[in-house]
Design a protein around this motif. Sequence first.
Motif, PDB file in Angstrom:
ATOM      1  N   HIS A  15      64.191  21.771  66.115  1.00 26.78           N
ATOM      2  CA  HIS A  15      62.810  21.297  66.228  1.00 26.78           C
ATOM      3  C   HIS A  15      62.535  20.756  67.592  1.00 26.78           C
ATOM      4  O   HIS A  15      61.491  20.592  68.131  1.00 26.78           O
ATOM      5  N   GLU A  45      68.076   9.930  58.359  1.00 28.97           N
ATOM      6  CA  GLU A  45      67.007   9.949  58.800  1.00 28.97           C
ATOM      7  C   GLU A  45      66.439   8.795  59.297  1.00 28.97           C
ATOM      8  O   GLU A  45      65.816   8.743  60.565  1.00 28.97           O
ATOM      9  N   GLU A  52      65.657  10.638  68.804  1.00 29.27           N
ATOM     10  CA  GLU A  52      64.584  10.953  69.875  1.00 29.27           C
ATOM     11  C   GLU A  52      64.340  10.378  70.952  1.00 29.27           C
ATOM     12  O   GLU A  52      63.913  11.062  72.042  1.00 29.27           O
ATOM     13  N   LYS A  53      64.746   9.114  70.928  1.00 33.92           N
ATOM     14  CA  LYS A  53      64.703   8.456  72.465  1.00 33.92           C
ATOM     15  C   LYS A  53      65.591   8.836  73.208  1.00 33.92           C
ATOM     16  O   LYS A  53      65.346   9.189  74.538  1.00 33.92           O
ATOM     17  N   ILE A  55      66.906  11.985  73.360  1.00 35.84           N
ATOM     18  CA  ILE A  55      66.401  13.275  73.853  1.00 35.84           C
ATOM     19  C   ILE A  55      65.555  13.088  75.044  1.00 35.84           C
ATOM     20  O   ILE A  55      65.325  13.692  75.961  1.00 35.84           O
ATOM     21  N   ARG A  56      64.521  12.247  74.907  1.00 37.29           N
ATOM     22  CA  ARG A  56      63.404  11.796  75.891  1.00 37.29           C
ATOM     23  C   ARG A  56      63.864  11.389  77.086  1.00 37.29           C
ATOM     24  O   ARG A  56      63.480  11.991  78.252  1.00 37.29           O
ATOM     25  N   ILE A  57      64.863  10.479  76.808  1.00 36.77           N
ATOM     26  CA  ILE A  57      65.572  10.064  78.233  1.00 36.77           C
ATOM     27  C   ILE A  57      66.273  11.156  79.147  1.00 36.77           C
ATOM     28  O   ILE A  57      66.278  11.362  80.014  1.00 36.77           O
ATOM     29  N   GLN A  59      65.800  14.614  78.870  1.00 40.27           N
ATOM     30  CA  GLN A  59      64.689  15.592  78.970  1.00 40.27           C
ATOM     31  C   GLN A  59      63.813  15.068  80.065  1.00 40.27           C
ATOM     32  O   GLN A  59      63.482  15.817  81.214  1.00 40.27           O
ATOM     33  N   ASP A  60      63.168  13.775  79.855  1.00 37.15           N
ATOM     34  CA  ASP A  60      62.176  13.441  80.681  1.00 37.15           C
ATOM     35  C   ASP A  60      62.896  12.846  81.955  1.00 37.15           C
ATOM     36  O   ASP A  60      62.317  13.087  83.268  1.00 37.15           O
ATOM     37  N   LEU A  61      64.068  12.399  81.856  1.00 36.51           N
ATOM     38  CA  LEU A  61      64.624  11.505  83.180  1.00 36.51           C
ATOM     39  C   LEU A  61      65.821  12.252  83.581  1.00 36.51           C
ATOM     40  O   LEU A  61      66.231  11.491  84.629  1.00 36.51           O
ATOM     41  N   GLU A  62      66.213  13.467  82.931  1.00 35.70           N
ATOM     42  CA  GLU A  62      67.513  14.151  83.460  1.00 35.70           C
ATOM     43  C   GLU A  62      68.702  13.116  83.485  1.00 35.70           C
ATOM     44  O   GLU A  62      69.415  12.975  84.471  1.00 35.70           O
TER      45      GLU A  62
ATOM     46  N   ARG B  26      60.361  12.161  89.650  1.00 36.11           N
ATOM     47  CA  ARG B  26      61.632  11.588  88.626  1.00 36.11           C
ATOM     48  C   ARG B  26      62.250  10.309  89.008  1.00 36.11           C
ATOM     49  O   ARG B  26      62.612   9.651  88.288  1.00 36.11           O
ATOM     50  N   ARG B  30      61.770   7.228  86.040  1.00 33.40           N
ATOM     51  CA  ARG B  30      63.070   6.916  85.712  1.00 33.40           C
ATOM     52  C   ARG B  30      63.011   5.362  85.618  1.00 33.40           C
ATOM     53  O   ARG B  30      63.410   4.304  84.810  1.00 33.40           O
ATOM     54  N   ASP B  35      60.447   4.433  77.451  1.00 38.18           N
ATOM     55  CA  ASP B  35      61.793   4.223  76.529  1.00 38.18           C
ATOM     56  C   ASP B  35      62.816   3.207  77.280  1.00 38.18           C
ATOM     57  O   ASP B  35      63.732   2.746  76.646  1.00 38.18           O
ATOM     58  N   GLN B 127      56.712  18.757  80.014  1.00 39.41           N
ATOM     59  CA  GLN B 127      57.978  19.143  80.763  1.00 39.41           C
ATOM     60  C   GLN B 127      58.511  20.593  80.071  1.00 39.41           C
ATOM     61  O   GLN B 127      58.977  20.429  78.810  1.00 39.41           O
TER      62      GLN B 127
END
Lengths: 100, 302
Positions: A15, A45, A52-53, A55-57, A59-62, B26, B30, B35, B127
């Motif tokens: 997912h 669950e 999720e958080k 994963i975002r950190i 993927q979004d922030l590498e 990026r 950051r 988040d 992304q």
Amino acid sequence: MAQQELILIETLCTHYEIEVSFVDSLYSLGLIEIHTIEQTRFIPEEKVADLEKMIRIHQDLEVNPEGIDVIFNLLRKINNLRSELADTKNRLIRYELENQ
Amino acid sequence: MAFIDYYSVLGIAKNASEADIKKAYRKQARKYHPDVNPDDKTAEHKFKEVNEANEVLSDPEKRKKYDKYGKDWKHADQFEQAGASGGRRQRGQGNPGAGFGGEGYGGADYSDFFESMFGGSGGGFRQGGRSTKFKGQDFNAELQLSIHDAYQTRKQVLTVNGENIRLTIAAGIADGQTIKIKGKGAPGINGGPNGDLYIKFAIKNDTKFQREGDNLYSSEDLDLYTSMLGGELLADTFGGKVKLKVAPETQNGTKVRLKGKGFPVYKKEGEFGDLILTYSIKNPTNLTAEEKKLFEELQKLR
């Protein structure tokens, strides 16, 4: 006893388009809980929002799992400080009202 | 509607390369990502600006249009018309949401400047083909209760952002305790789940009882004679008065524990903490000559 909903790790990986190895590294750092039932691994669950958080950190922030660990620790500290500050503010308000 | 300098939003020069843009984006992401900045409206706003700047500058077609007409965006229509024959996507003038594919941020998440120049069909913050979903913001509320309210299970209706939320507050809730009501926070962004509502309880205690966890503490005055000879005492508990037997020769400061006369245990129906009473012996004052004589006689006997 309350029943706990468990979600299959493979389902989550498909997912969210993440590698199982990423979940493994989060687990090895103690960032997520994994339940193993008859050799199949699940995540509760109620912990999916945290995952999720992460994963975002990632993927979004590498940010790698070790970095996520640091971020989560700092966020926890911020949260504790915020609630301490809110408590202190409340106490101050009550004190000021009592001494008016 | 103001012109937005996307280059300065990302802190880069006009001739920045694709790699520079990616790097700058990026770095800013950051710093301002929701988040890592929970409940921070300023960071959230800044993050939207950074995303918008990235969306424009990382897309060669949009960047070209922005560079050419950015400051003079009102004339961008001509550019659009000129390009329409080449199969370029038409923007929804007057209807920023037109052509919105259902992914990415809603039209409202873009600045008016962006909407006017590129329409609302940007596709949102993406992304590698993935649109980022965010859980809505959590709401925090504080509810004041008296200690009497906290002693019994009660139902209460709260109005949060126009929505009535029925709440059952179990007896024994503690001062400072927070309960979470799932999904009653702000709506999720980009199809993400709703935030949660956190209600923190502030319990005001104006009674003689001090509360520590489930136990209650208070003191009871005891006259000298009852403390010496023993007897009965009508003591206050939170639920009403109870008759207590006082042992002879009870010392000042003696503590008695009344099992089950404390505060209800949270979410454990029928279970109560204890009440710990401390006796405070009150010596008689204004002694008559006869009383004084009798005390002197007692003194001689010791």
